[in-house]
Write an enzyme that holds these catalytic residues in place. Structure first.
Site, PDB file in Angstrom:
ATOM      1  N   ASP A 283      -0.363   7.951  -8.835  1.00  0.00           N
ATOM      2  CA  ASP A 283      -0.122   9.264  -9.451  1.00  0.00           C
ATOM      3  C   ASP A 283       0.976   9.224 -10.515  1.00  0.00           C
ATOM      4  OD1 ASP A 283       1.952   8.784  -7.696  1.00  0.00           O
ATOM      5  OD2 ASP A 283       1.954  10.773  -6.808  1.00  0.00           O
TER       6      ASP A 283
ATOM      7  N   ARG B 262      -1.278  12.439  -2.013  1.00  0.00           N
ATOM      8  CA  ARG B 262      -0.399  13.580  -2.307  1.00  0.00           C
ATOM      9  C   ARG B 262      -1.190  14.613  -3.116  1.00  0.00           C
ATOM     10  NH1 ARG B 262       5.303  13.470  -1.522  1.00  0.00           N
ATOM     11  NH2 ARG B 262       5.372  11.228  -1.427  1.00  0.00           N
TER      12      ARG B 262
ATOM     13  N   ASP C  17       7.634   8.860  -8.267  1.00  0.00           N
ATOM     14  CA  ASP C  17       8.380   9.864  -9.049  1.00  0.00           C
ATOM     15  C   ASP C  17       9.821  10.075  -8.584  1.00  0.00           C
ATOM     16  OD1 ASP C  17       6.428  10.423 -10.777  1.00  0.00           O
ATOM     17  OD2 ASP C  17       6.060  12.483 -10.093  1.00  0.00           O
TER      18      ASP C  17
ATOM     19  N   ARG D  95      13.397   7.511   2.503  1.00  0.00           N
ATOM     20  CA  ARG D  95      13.387   8.759   1.730  1.00  0.00           C
ATOM     21  C   ARG D  95      14.820   9.282   1.837  1.00  0.00           C
ATOM     22  NH1 ARG D  95       8.347   9.310  -0.225  1.00  0.00           N
ATOM     23  NH2 ARG D  95       6.599   8.972   1.192  1.00  0.00           N
TER      24      ARG D  95
ATOM     25  N   GLY E 253       7.781   6.085  -0.329  1.00  0.00           N
ATOM     26  CA  GLY E 253       6.747   5.512   0.546  1.00  0.00           C
ATOM     27  C   GLY E 253       6.514   4.050   0.200  1.00  0.00           C
TER      28      GLY E 253
ATOM     29  N   ASP F 227      -0.484   6.014  -4.260  1.00  0.00           N
ATOM     30  CA  ASP F 227      -1.173   7.223  -4.745  1.00  0.00           C
ATOM     31  C   ASP F 227      -1.767   7.095  -6.154  1.00  0.00           C
ATOM     32  OD1 ASP F 227      -0.374   8.425  -2.380  1.00  0.00           O
ATOM     33  OD2 ASP F 227       1.412   9.330  -3.260  1.00  0.00           O
TER      34      ASP F 227
ATOM     35  N   THR G 217       3.542   2.816  -5.640  1.00  0.00           N
ATOM     36  CA  THR G 217       3.042   3.869  -4.741  1.00  0.00           C
ATOM     37  C   THR G 217       1.539   3.686  -4.595  1.00  0.00           C
ATOM     38  OG1 THR G 217       2.511   6.222  -4.539  1.00  0.00           O
ATOM     39  CG2 THR G 217       3.056   5.461  -6.748  1.00  0.00           C
TER      40      THR G 217
END
Ligand code: F6P
Length: 319
Positions: free
Chosen positions: A130, A172, A104, A73, A12, A128, A126
């Site tokens: 995360d 996510r 990731d 992707r 992303g 996120d 990202t």
């Protein structure tokens, strides 16, 4: 000795990726390396979609949203035969090192290339936030600001119409965007993967918030947890508060990066080139307590994120 270095953005897109590309290009040139951009992430790497770049090609990259070298992707990269093709394309050009910016999935791709003899380093890109090894990822702050601005606007109309609004944000499986946004905007209800509320609990909180005299009630939820249209109907039927639902979706990923993301990406990009030159390989760049560091990329992928309990406690106190 590294002579040619490639850079790609994958997964992303995240605001600030362009600053990282610019920084890697400039740091490489400064150290006498030839920088190449790879278009469309690991897909472009496999197809040999590379271009050697100069300083002037990336001069104004920092203000641009998205990723100007594009992303994709590309699950096919999990297959060894695909990676062998990518390596052959790199070798054709004499490229000996790769900086991969992404989350990731991109880190996994880079780690697999390291095992096959390519020198790689990862940068956390990202929205996120995360990635467990770093306090912040490139893109997080811009997305957060976009969310906050959307929530402020939602609040205006919600207050005018005496409504509740369910607002779904990305992340996510990580609640960072939602929790920070809830603290920043005073959202009345928050449900995140780290502290998931049932639909009944959300409805009860909305009812209580109305009984306490709130005209508008904002409910922030992380994506992938509810069907938000059906949740809005359930809230309305239980609490008798008119409720609307909104998913912010991909607008969260766009827009010119805020200063925090530009700066973070710039310092991380230059650091990545330095660490590669110093002989590090198969590592990811992190920022912790304002200090840059590297960590084995596979360890990073396996790492568990720190709990968000402290941040959630602050949200509870801030309401
Ligand atoms: O990882 C970034 C992210 O924006 C997530 O927040 C979201 O779940 C996902 O990507 C959406 O991916 P896509 O753009 O492929 O639909």
């Amino acid at each position: 000795m590294i002579k040619k270095i490639a850079i790609l953005t994958s997964g992303g897109d995240a605001p600030g990726m362009n600053s990282a590309v610019k920084s890697v290009v400039n740091a490489s040139l400064e150290k006498g390396l030839k920088p190449y951009v790879v278009y469309e992430g690991f897909l472009g790497l496999t197809n040999g979609n590379f271009k050697e770049v100069e300083k002037k090609d990336v001069k104004f990259f920092s203000t641009l949203g998205g990723t100007s070298i594009y992303s994709a992707r590309y699950p096919e990269f999990k297959e060894e035969k695909t990676r062998k093709k990518a390596i052959a394309k790199m070798q054709e050009q004499g490229i000996d090192a790769l900086v991969a910016i992404g989350g990731d999935g991109s880190y996994m791709g880079a780690a697999k290339l390291t095992k096959m003899g390519i020198k790689t380093i990862g940068l956390p890109g990202t929205i996120d936030n995360d990635i467990a090894s770093t306090d912040y990822t490139i893109g997080f702050h811009t997305a957060l600001n976009t969310i906050v601005s959307a929530l402020d606007k939602t609040r205006d109309t919600s207050e005018s119409h005496m409504r509740a609004n369910v607002v779904e944000v990305m992340g996510r499986n990580c609640g960072d965007l939602a929790i920070h946004a809830a603290i920043a905007t005073g959202a009345e209800v928050l449900s995140v993967p780290e502290r998931k509320l049932t639909e009944k609990e959300i409805s009860t909180k909305v009812k209580q918030a109305r009984e306490e005299g709130n005209r508008s009630i904002i409910i922030i939820v992380t994506e992938n947890m509810y069907d938000i249209d059906s949740l809005a109907k359930k809230i309305e039927s239980f609490s008798k508060v008119e409720t609307r639902a909104l998913s912010l979706r991909h607008i969260q990923r766009g827009g010119s990066p805020v200063a925090e993301d530009r700066t973070l990406a710039t310092i991380m990009g230059a650091f990545a080139v330095e660490r590669l030159m110093a002989g590090e390989n198969g590592v990811a760049v992190n920022i912790k307590d304002n200090k840059l560091s590297t960590k084995d990329i596979l360890e990073v992928v396996k790492m568990k994120r720190q709990s968000n309990d402290e941040l959630l406690r602050h949200y509870d106190l801030s309401k």
